[in-house]
Design an enzyme around this catalytic site. Structure first.
Site, mmCIF file in Angstrom:
data_model
loop_
_atom_site.group_PDB
_atom_site.id
_atom_site.type_symbol
_atom_site.label_atom_id
_atom_site.label_comp_id
_atom_site.label_asym_id
_atom_site.label_seq_id
_atom_site.Cartn_x
_atom_site.Cartn_y
_atom_site.Cartn_z
ATOM 1 N N GLU A 39 71.431 33.412 47.817
ATOM 2 C CA GLU A 39 72.625 32.653 47.418
ATOM 3 C C GLU A 39 72.399 31.644 46.297
ATOM 4 O O GLU A 39 73.362 31.174 45.705
ATOM 5 C CB GLU A 39 73.275 31.975 48.631
ATOM 6 C CG GLU A 39 72.577 30.722 49.053
ATOM 7 C CD GLU A 39 73.574 29.665 49.512
ATOM 8 O OE1 GLU A 39 74.781 29.923 49.529
ATOM 9 O OE2 GLU A 39 73.126 28.567 49.836
ATOM 10 N N ASN A 40 71.136 31.307 45.995
ATOM 11 C CA ASN A 40 70.858 30.374 44.906
ATOM 12 C C ASN A 40 70.111 31.052 43.749
ATOM 13 O O ASN A 40 69.493 30.372 42.921
ATOM 14 C CB ASN A 40 70.025 29.185 45.400
ATOM 15 C CG ASN A 40 70.691 28.438 46.532
ATOM 16 O OD1 ASN A 40 70.182 28.422 47.652
ATOM 17 N ND2 ASN A 40 71.827 27.836 46.270
ATOM 18 N N ASN A 67 76.857 29.034 51.579
ATOM 19 C CA ASN A 67 77.941 28.219 51.010
ATOM 20 C C ASN A 67 78.141 28.426 49.513
ATOM 21 O O ASN A 67 79.209 28.120 48.985
ATOM 22 C CB ASN A 67 77.700 26.735 51.305
ATOM 23 C CG ASN A 67 76.332 26.272 50.860
ATOM 24 O OD1 ASN A 67 75.324 26.882 51.210
ATOM 25 N ND2 ASN A 67 76.280 25.210 50.097
ATOM 26 N N HIS A 68 77.122 28.943 48.807
ATOM 27 C CA HIS A 68 77.261 29.161 47.362
ATOM 28 C C HIS A 68 77.737 30.575 47.007
ATOM 29 O O HIS A 68 77.670 30.967 45.846
ATOM 30 C CB HIS A 68 75.940 28.886 46.653
ATOM 31 C CG HIS A 68 75.624 27.416 46.545
ATOM 32 N ND1 HIS A 68 76.317 26.575 45.706
ATOM 33 C CD2 HIS A 68 74.715 26.646 47.191
ATOM 34 C CE1 HIS A 68 75.833 25.346 45.828
ATOM 35 N NE2 HIS A 68 74.873 25.350 46.736
ATOM 36 N N HIS A 161 72.991 30.200 58.149
ATOM 37 C CA HIS A 161 72.915 29.314 56.984
ATOM 38 C C HIS A 161 73.570 27.990 57.357
ATOM 39 O O HIS A 161 74.791 27.853 57.324
ATOM 40 C CB HIS A 161 73.646 29.994 55.826
ATOM 41 C CG HIS A 161 73.307 29.421 54.491
ATOM 42 N ND1 HIS A 161 72.133 29.716 53.838
ATOM 43 C CD2 HIS A 161 73.964 28.565 53.688
ATOM 44 C CE1 HIS A 161 72.103 29.070 52.690
ATOM 45 N NE2 HIS A 161 73.200 28.351 52.569
ATOM 46 N N HIS A 186 69.262 27.449 54.172
ATOM 47 C CA HIS A 186 70.115 26.446 53.522
ATOM 48 C C HIS A 186 69.423 25.121 53.223
ATOM 49 O O HIS A 186 69.668 24.545 52.188
ATOM 50 C CB HIS A 186 71.410 26.159 54.301
ATOM 51 C CG HIS A 186 72.256 25.093 53.671
ATOM 52 N ND1 HIS A 186 72.890 25.266 52.451
ATOM 53 C CD2 HIS A 186 72.555 23.816 54.054
ATOM 54 C CE1 HIS A 186 73.555 24.149 52.141
ATOM 55 N NE2 HIS A 186 73.356 23.264 53.087
ATOM 56 N N HIS A 188 66.364 24.535 52.533
ATOM 57 C CA HIS A 188 65.306 24.748 51.534
ATOM 58 C C HIS A 188 63.974 24.120 51.934
ATOM 59 O O HIS A 188 63.073 24.009 51.108
ATOM 60 C CB HIS A 188 65.728 24.247 50.139
ATOM 61 C CG HIS A 188 66.876 25.017 49.564
ATOM 62 N ND1 HIS A 188 67.329 24.855 48.280
ATOM 63 C CD2 HIS A 188 67.665 25.979 50.123
ATOM 64 C CE1 HIS A 188 68.354 25.661 48.055
ATOM 65 N NE2 HIS A 188 68.581 26.349 49.159
HETATM 66 FE FE LIG Z 1 73.123 26.872 51.055
#
Ligand SMILES: [Fe+2]
Length: 269
Positions: A39-40, A67-68, A161, A186, A188
């Site tokens: 997602e990132n 969320n991204h 997440h 999420h 990290h």
């Molecule tokens: Fe996230």
């Protein structure tokens, strides 16, 4: 059966370190199923169809998000390009299953390995300190019921997440004995609590980012520090220094779906 799950790939540094390690890790651990949280991947914000394709080329079977997921709008058309019962690549990019009803994409993928072994991957997002999500706990119950009725896969992997450690730990207990693994993404930051819960569910609160660790959770550290020091908002950019790939390897009985081992990995350059 062995499952490799790679934590949140962050920006170009994250992509580089995962590309460097993925094939030898898959080989040395004799991995059957590879899942990556992407997602990132696009500069820290979302994932594009071409980056998703790249991850599939590296050997990913399923890509999860969080969320991204909507940061790169072109992903919406990519997800919508295949029907629900497809097994093509766009169907194997998941968004959290407990978003508002009617949004594009899917939060569950049910597939099978080349030898016919069935599996399911679920992507859910936390509700604590996060916006736009519905109750992940009851949603998980509903999803498990529906998997039983459709593919009846026993090997079930959940990427949860979420922000709050308490919510993730609670999800581990909620699903213990009902899924193969519950791993968090999420934050990290990898946590050192990997274990197999008494019912046979592999668990780790957060797998950690695959990205630049000389950063503040992936972002150029001076930019974040400046915001903390002055309170002034500014544009965030992905850092590149000191990349590491964080992942877990889960070993399970393919017939029952019960896990018997979870190993935490953190590989640098
Ligand atoms: Fe996230």
């Amino acid at each position: 059966m062995k499952i490799l799950f790679v934590g949140d790939v962050f920006g170009s540094a994250g992509r580089r370190i995962v590309r460097e390690h993925l094939s030898h890790v898959r080989q040395s651990h004799q991995i059957d199923l590879t899942i990556i949280n992407g997602e990132n991947a696009a500069g820290g914000f979302g994932i594009t169809p071409s980056l998703a394709e790249e991850m599939f080329d590296w050997g990913a079977d399923v890509i999860t998000t969080g969320n991204h997921v909507w940061d790169k709008r072109e992903l919406i058309e990519y997800m919508k390009s295949v029907p629900a019962d497809s097994h093509e690549r766009p169907r194997r990019v998941l968004r959290p299953a407990n978003l508002q009803h009617g949004l594009p994409g899917y939060g569950v993928y049910e597939g099978s390995l080349p030898d016919g072994q069935r599996y399911a991957v679920i992507n859910l997002m936390g509700k604590v300190f996060m916006n736009g999500t519905n109750d992940p706990f009851n949603k998980a119950n509903q999803i498990l019921e529906s998997i039983q009725k459709s593919s009846n896969a026993k090997v079930i992997f959940l990427d949860f997440h979420a922000e709050a450690t308490s919510e993730k730990v609670a999800m581990g207990w909620h699903l213990d004995g009902r899924v193969t693994a519950v791993v968090g993404t999420h934050t990290h930051i990898p946590t050192a609590d990997e274990r197999v819960l008494p019912g046979g569910t592999a668990y780790q609160t957060d797998v950690g980012m695959s990205g630049p660790y000389d950063s503040v959770i992936g972002v150029e550290k001076d930019l974040v520090l400046n915001r903390f020091l002055t309170g002034m908002s500014g544009k965030f950019e992905a850092a590149i220094e000191n990349p590491k790939m964080c992942a877990v390897v889960v070993s399970c009985d393919p017939n029952t779906g019960k896990a018997y081992k979870i190993q935490r990995l953190m590989l640098g350059e």
